[in-house]
Design an enzyme around this catalytic site. Structure first.
Site, PDB file in Angstrom:
ATOM      1  N   LYS A  19       0.842  -1.191   0.000  1.00 23.43           N
ATOM      2  CA  LYS A  19       0.000   0.000   0.000  1.00 23.43           C
ATOM      3  C   LYS A  19       0.883   1.249   0.000  1.00 23.43           C
ATOM      4  CE  LYS A  19      -3.634  -2.572   0.324  1.00 23.43           C
ATOM      5  NZ  LYS A  19      -3.587  -3.387  -0.858  1.00 23.43           N
ATOM      6  N   ASP A  20       0.309   2.330  -0.483  1.00 24.14           N
ATOM      7  CA  ASP A  20       1.000   3.612  -0.603  1.00 24.14           C
ATOM      8  C   ASP A  20       1.597   4.037   0.735  1.00 24.14           C
ATOM      9  OD1 ASP A  20       1.831   6.136  -1.299  1.00 24.14           O
ATOM     10  OD2 ASP A  20      -0.083   6.756  -2.144  1.00 24.14           O
ATOM     11  N   LYS A  21       2.826   4.538   0.701  1.00 22.54           N
ATOM     12  CA  LYS A  21       3.455   5.049   1.921  1.00 22.54           C
ATOM     13  C   LYS A  21       2.814   6.365   2.344  1.00 22.54           C
ATOM     14  CE  LYS A  21       7.782   6.708   3.911  1.00 22.54           C
ATOM     15  NZ  LYS A  21       9.248   6.840   3.767  1.00 22.54           N
TER      16      LYS A  21
END
Length: 686
Positions: free
Chosen positions: A230-232
């Site tokens: 998942k996106d940081k």
């Protein structure tokens, strides 16, 4: 050759579906402006609902594990001498030194030891069995040797005490994991061996978060399984599994973890693997929205839901640094191993000081040990390459193979994505985005037609089921059209067009490989022309390393046009940039009093009076101005701002940033939106 962080046009992202004007909006001004919730295979949105551990079904022993040093109260001199006869002097000396270091108390920080290269599988099996019988506090696995004909046995301390022989499974049976020494050595048979939990994180990528949790648990990050990264720069919730750990032990970490929470625990039989998700649910808030009229925003938001967007691979696919991953992939496809290693290790722009210092140190000194001491542990690829070069100096191919498989395959997959993006732009430019045309490749399922080809997975080789994953991927782990139910593709003929059976939703384009077909029109030339410029052939390989050869990969197909699912949007007004405009899972649990949630067009400060339809803006010269929409007007000194909040679901192979790009008609690069954010904050302070 000097390089810069890639821009969208550099990786083929140049077209839009609609001709509507865009508008100004800031993406990810706050982490909570970009909320990602995983969607599991049953279509359930994964949410964090509790931080408490459930009552354990039975007593799960945690205190009866033994450290390796506990086994060393006896002397192993006799066993080592027998091993000397079996494996030879050098390996016996290595083992003796390894055990001595364990005895000295260095067990926790002890790196594995690798025995001499061995091409005799029967002999390697005998060594594995000897360890199982004589050194039960150690575990072994087989890794690639310095050349294609040899393998090496790796030895390390068992984190779970007694080995029970499960490591005898073949690598294909256990995936790419080296051994299963993880977690408690005592576990009830009727309880699932994997603890599944929901991981909530803010401003952390998946690998980083699990690395921190693993360190607290005293287990390796390889003990964890997950369906996708998942996106940081976001707030996200996803499922994770860990082998033989208790829920109460994991739940106790919540008090210590910062920016990370775990909850919703249950025990399951199987661990999660990459690709086992349906997609992701996004809640995206665009702040500081300015347009020539409110109708412009409404028209763009409506069009995104009805027409969708070009399903580009987003900038995240190509890395966040000044050395794009597809350039490394091109070097691998050409067989330029040393060049690829240099691109991975060399200094690059835009990195944190600690990373830049480590890269510069290696570039100037060539000191591997010193570089490893300086190189942050989250740089998995760089550290793996350095450790391999330390053992096998000058063997650059071996160094590349030392990178975990799902990570090293990212480079070649990135090059496939680079070609796909350019082909998708060519399709939109040459044929438009409102109809199918002759030669289009379409997803052809349920039709009786001989002129079809099976859809195959983009990820891995013919003999591999590995999915694609990498820390630079934000919203997705790649999983394109699968072969479930034998879906097929075909190139459209004029008769197909006349039949009216196919629509834009059916159009796919290939990711290059040995089992794909290309469009029967000019779009096909884009693939071969671009590859030729990079001195790459899509039909012939210049080396025999299959995993770095497109001709040895199956290839796959990806939908060209994607519509957001369960799509909804609303316009909000707010005063304070620091106030969240969307509720996270953790907010819902804690019922934070600081969250002033906006409903409809109310002020976020709780004012019950609805705000007139007004957008405030600042001119380029910095002068105050107001844009009158409807009957009311307001000056920006009152600091009333507009936001557009969207919620939608996408398949796991699609990027939410590309949907936002279609909406705004501007770049989705981090640098661009940081600039907008800075401008907005500066203007609000004047």
């Amino acid at each position: 050759m000097a390089m810069k962080t890639p821009e969208e046009s550099d990786v083929g992202i140049v077209c839009y579906i609609s001709n509507l004007p865009g508008f100004r909006g800031i993406l990810k001004q706050r982490y909570s402006d970009f909320i990602v919730n995983e969607v599991d295979l049953e279509g359930n949105v994964v949410r964090l609902t509790t931080l408490d551990a459930p009552p354990e079904p039975v007593h799960i022993a945690e205190g009866n594990e033994t450290n390796a040093s506990d086994h060393l109260n006896k002397s192993y001199d006799a066993e080592i001498e027998s091993f000397r006869t079996l494996a030879g002097e050098p390996d016996a000396d290595l083992l003796q030194g390894f055990i001595a270091r364990i005895t000295s108390g260095a067990e926790e920080s002890l790196s594995p030891t690798v025995l001499s290269p061995n091409s005799d599988k029967i002999h390697r099996t005998a060594i594995h069995n000897y360890f199982k019988e004589k050194f039960k506090f150690l575990v072994t696995d087989t890794i690639d040797g310095p050349d294609a004909s040899t393998k090496c046995i790796r030895v390390r301390v068992s984190s779970g005490g007694q080995s029970k022989g499960k490591m005898s499974k073949k690598r294909k049976e256990r995936g790419d994991k080296p051994f299963d020494s993880r977690g408690s050595s005592s576990w009830p048979e009727h309880v699932g061996k994997f603890l599944r939990f929901h991981l909530f994180k803010e401003n952390k990528d998946t690998q980083e978060a699990l690395g921190l949790i693993g360190k607290m648990l005293g287990t390796q990050s390889r003990s964890f399984g997950f369906a996708g990264t998942k996106d940081k720069r976001a707030v996200s919730t996803q499922r994770v599994t860990v082998f033989k750990q208790s829920a109460s032990k994991l739940a106790s970490l919540n008090e210590k973890l910062i920016g990370i929470k775990v909850g919703d625990f249950c025990y399951v039989k199987d661990g999660l693997v990459l690709g086992k998700l349906l997609g992701n649910r996004f809640t995206v808030t665009l702040r500081g929205v300015i347009a020539d009229s409110e109708d412009t925003i409404k028209a763009a938001a409506d069009a995104l839901g009805k027409q969708g967007f070009i399903n580009y691979f987003g900038l995240q696919r190509f890395g966040s640094g000044s050395v794009p991953t597809h350039n490394i992939g091109a070097a691998l496809l050409r067989g330029e191993w040393k060049t690829a290693v240099s691109m991975i290790l060399d200094p690059r722009e835009g990195e944190k000081d600690v990373v830049a210092i480590a890269r510069e140190y290696y570039k100037e000194s060539g000191d591997i040990d010193g570089t490893l001491r300086r190189m942050p542990r989250h740089l998995v690829a760089e550290r793996a390459v350095l450790q391999s070069l330390k053992k096998f100096p000058g063997n650059y191919l071996q160094a590349l193979k030392a990178i975990p498989r799902t990570l090293r395959m990212m480079y070649v997959h990135s090059y496939q994505s680079y070609l796909w993006n350019h082909a998708a732009s060519a399709r939109a430019q040459k044929c438009g985005s409102d109809q199918v045309v002759v030669g289009d490749i379409v997803h052809h399922e349920g039709h009786d037609d001989e002129n079809v080809a099976e859809v195959v997975s983009e990820c891995g080789n013919d003999d591999s089921s590995d999915a694609f994953d990498h820390v630079h991927l934000d919203e997705t782990s790649e999983m394109d059209l699968r072969a479930e139910g034998h879906p097929l593709v075909k190139a459209l003929t004029s008769e197909d067009i006349a039949s009216g059976r196919y629509s834009l939703d059916d159009i796919v384009l290939p990711l290059p490989g040995s089992r794909v077909i290309y469009p029967n029109n000019d779009v096909a030339d884009i693939y071969h022309d671009l590859a030729k410029k990079d001195s790459i052939s899509l039909t012939e390989s210049v080396h025999n390393v299959k995993e770095f050869s497109i001709t040895s990969m199956t290839g796959g197909y990806r939908r060209v046009f994607q519509k957001p699912m369960d799509y909804e949007w609303e316009m909000l007004r707010y005063r304070d940039f620091s106030v969240p405009l969307a509720e996270t899972d953790l907010d819902k649990i804690t019922k934070s009093k600081h969250l002033r949630f906006v409903e409809g067009k109310d002020f976020v400060n709780g004012n019950d009076n609805p705000l007139d339809s007004v957008i405030s803006s600042t001119c380029e010269n910095g002068a105050n101005a107001s844009v009158n929409i409807g009957e009311a007007s307001i000056s920006d000194r009152d600091e009333i701002h507009m936001a557009l909040k969207l919620a939608f679901s996408l398949p796991s192979s699609s990027y939410a940033t590309m949907a936002i790009r279609e909406l705004l008609k501007t770049s989705t690069s981090v640098a661009f939106h940081k600039t907008l954010n800075h401008e907005t904050c500066s203007s609000s302070q004047t």
